[in-house]
Design an enzyme around this catalytic site. Structure first.
Site, mmCIF file in Angstrom:
data_model
loop_
_atom_site.group_PDB
_atom_site.id
_atom_site.type_symbol
_atom_site.label_atom_id
_atom_site.label_comp_id
_atom_site.label_asym_id
_atom_site.label_seq_id
_atom_site.Cartn_x
_atom_site.Cartn_y
_atom_site.Cartn_z
ATOM 1 N NE ARG A 94 -46.563 20.988 84.736
ATOM 2 C CZ ARG A 94 -45.210 20.565 85.170
ATOM 3 N NH1 ARG A 94 -44.095 20.945 84.272
ATOM 4 N NH2 ARG A 94 -45.346 19.516 85.332
ATOM 5 C CE1 TYR A 140 -43.098 45.897 79.108
ATOM 6 C CE2 TYR A 140 -41.871 44.275 79.026
ATOM 7 C CZ TYR A 140 -43.037 45.039 79.381
ATOM 8 O OH TYR A 140 -43.710 44.727 80.367
ATOM 9 C CG ASP A 181 -38.430 41.034 72.012
ATOM 10 O OD1 ASP A 181 -39.384 41.449 71.404
ATOM 11 O OD2 ASP A 181 -39.049 41.877 73.724
ATOM 12 C CE LYS A 236 -46.652 44.084 74.051
ATOM 13 N NZ LYS A 236 -47.467 43.509 75.318
HETATM 14 N N1 PLP Z 1 -40.841 42.856 74.298
HETATM 15 C C1 PLP Z 1 -40.886 43.605 74.134
HETATM 16 C C2 PLP Z 1 -40.683 44.302 73.454
HETATM 17 C C3 PLP Z 1 -42.375 44.121 74.972
HETATM 18 O O1 PLP Z 1 -42.828 45.631 74.468
HETATM 19 C C4 PLP Z 1 -43.338 43.484 75.735
HETATM 20 C C5 PLP Z 1 -44.864 44.604 76.130
HETATM 21 O O2 PLP Z 1 -44.647 45.332 76.503
HETATM 22 C C6 PLP Z 1 -42.509 42.345 76.020
HETATM 23 C C7 PLP Z 1 -41.664 42.023 75.427
HETATM 24 C C8 PLP Z 1 -42.829 41.545 77.171
HETATM 25 O O3 PLP Z 1 -44.254 40.307 77.103
HETATM 26 P P1 PLP Z 1 -45.904 40.431 77.350
HETATM 27 O O4 PLP Z 1 -46.181 41.732 78.110
HETATM 28 O O5 PLP Z 1 -46.575 39.077 76.474
HETATM 29 O O6 PLP Z 1 -45.455 39.119 78.523
#
Ligand code: PLP
Length: 388
Positions: free
Chosen positions: A58, A110, A182, A207
């Site tokens: 962990r 997002y 991000d 992704k």
């Molecule tokens: N950041 C972006 C740009 C995303 O498109 C997503 C999910 O679609 C996330 C973060 C969140 O990722 P997760 O679903 O792996 O938690």
């Protein structure tokens, strides 16, 4: 083992722990929660960091997790990286750890990140201010008030907005603030976010990094001094990536560059097909000269990515379009080997109020497209017949 002098795909394969005790060319799955010691003295030495060794999964202390973190740090040219159970785990730990003085969020986001910032971070004492993507004056105003962390996505989900990483980093640093980006849509193949000036880069590894729609994970890569605070939240919120996931992710990273290059090329072809199509009102793809962020994208990205969004004309029945598609699947998520389509207003951005959706252009007619690794001609024909 961090080898920045080697090229990207070489590092994707060779960065990491050297090998395991039995000579396997890749680090096998250590499907264990704990590690045993011959003596208390040895255990103490590992816990204190005087000896190398592993302690408790962990905490991220597991060979497979450490191995994939070395690879991720190398691919982002970072001092270190932390692997998380999801993209949202990576984002939440970062914003909590470094958002104490306040977070300035630029541009659209997002939906999950939006929900975290608007509904939850306040209860932890993290204030969040929202400004438009290009609003450098607004940025300065909040930084003057003492906000300490700037955050954005580039390219953004789902409208592929582009924000100038170097320009924002300069402003943030002038006020002693940090910049976290991000870069899930960007990928480390197309965008070297830290080299451009950001302090922290975040990915949903679910992704492109995972790339096969078979793992859920997240990544934070940064200078080593920024990681302990994030790691403390990861540890105590129990957000670490599982060893099984780390193993899959390490395997996926070996093909990341190949996959992303192919997705870049296929998306460019699909964008050329959709541009000017009779059923298309507007195309959002940063590779188009008409896209508002094209010049910045050209400057900071080496490829425009495998994502595009398309607003269908009002008379086009979006539901019938989805029903007619044969190769593209109607599904959330993105960045995998298979091509996907979804309607952000019903999925990732469902939680936004109707007024906010309308303001942002996230309408019923907006379709987000993730280009996979199928043959691009087949994909184009599938879209053509569904739009006919
Ligand atoms: N950041 C972006 C740009 C995303 O498109 C997503 C999910 O679609 C996330 C973060 C969140 O990722 P997760 O679903 O792996 O938690």
């Amino acid at each position: 083992m961090h080898k920045p002098a080697l090229k990207f795909s070489t590092r994707a394969i060779h960065a990491g722990l050297n090998s395991d005790a039995f000579g396997s060319p890749h680090i096998p799955l250590y499907d264990t929660t704990t590690f045993k010691y011959a003596t208390m003295e040895q255990m103490e030495r590992v816990i204190d960091g005087r000896d190398s060794g592993y302690f408790y999964t962990r905490y991220g202390s597991n060979p497979g997790i450490v191995n994939v973190e070395y690879k991720l740090a190398s691919l982002e040219q970072a001092g270190g990286a932390l692997a998380f159970a999801s993209g949202m785990a990576a984002i939440s730990a970062t914003l909590i750890a470094h958002g104490e003085r306040g977070i300035v969020c630029m541009g659209e986001l997002y939906g999950g990140s939006w929900e975290l910032m608007t509904a939850q971070l306040g209860s932890l004492g993290r204030r969040v201010a929202f400004i438009d993507a290009g609003d450098m004056e607004g940025l300065r105003r909040y930084l003057q008030q003492g906000y300490g962390l700037v955050y954005f996505e580039t390219p953004s989900n789902p409208l592929l907005q582009i924000i100038d990483i170097a320009a924002v980093a300069d402003i943030a640093h002038a006020y002693g603030a940090l910049l976290a980006v991000d870069s899930t849509f960007g990928t480390p193949v197309n965008q070297q976010t830290l080299t451009l000036g950001a302090d922290i880069v975040i990915h949903s590894a679910t992704k492109y990094l995972g790339g096969h729609s078979d793992l859920t994970g997240g990544v934070v890569a940064a200078n080593a001094d920024l990681l302990p605070a994030i790691n403390a939240w990861r540890k105590n919120l129990g957000q670490c990536m599982a060893p099984e996931t780390a193993h899959l992710l390490a395997r996926s990273l070996a093909t990341l560059e190949l996959r992303v290059h192919r997705q870049n090329a296929s998306a460019a072809r699909i964008a050329a097909f959709l541009q000017g199509h009779a059923a298309v009102e507007r195309l959002y793809y940063p590779g188009l000269p008409a896209h508002g962020g094209h010049e910045i994208a050209k400057k900071q990205m080496s490829g425009f990515g495998g994502m595009l969004s398309v607003a269908l004309k009002a008379h086009v029945d979006a539901a019938a379009f989805f029903d007619r598609l044969q190769l593209f699947s109607l599904a959330v998520s993105l960045g995998g080997i298979e091509s996907l389509v979804c309607q952000p207003c019903r999925t990732s951005h469902r939680g936004l109020s109707p007024a906010l959706k309308a303001k942002k252009g996230i309408t019923d007619q907006l379709i987000r497209v993730s280009i996979g690794l199928e043959d691009a001609e087949d994909l184009e024909q599938d879209l053509a017949q569904a739009l006919a």
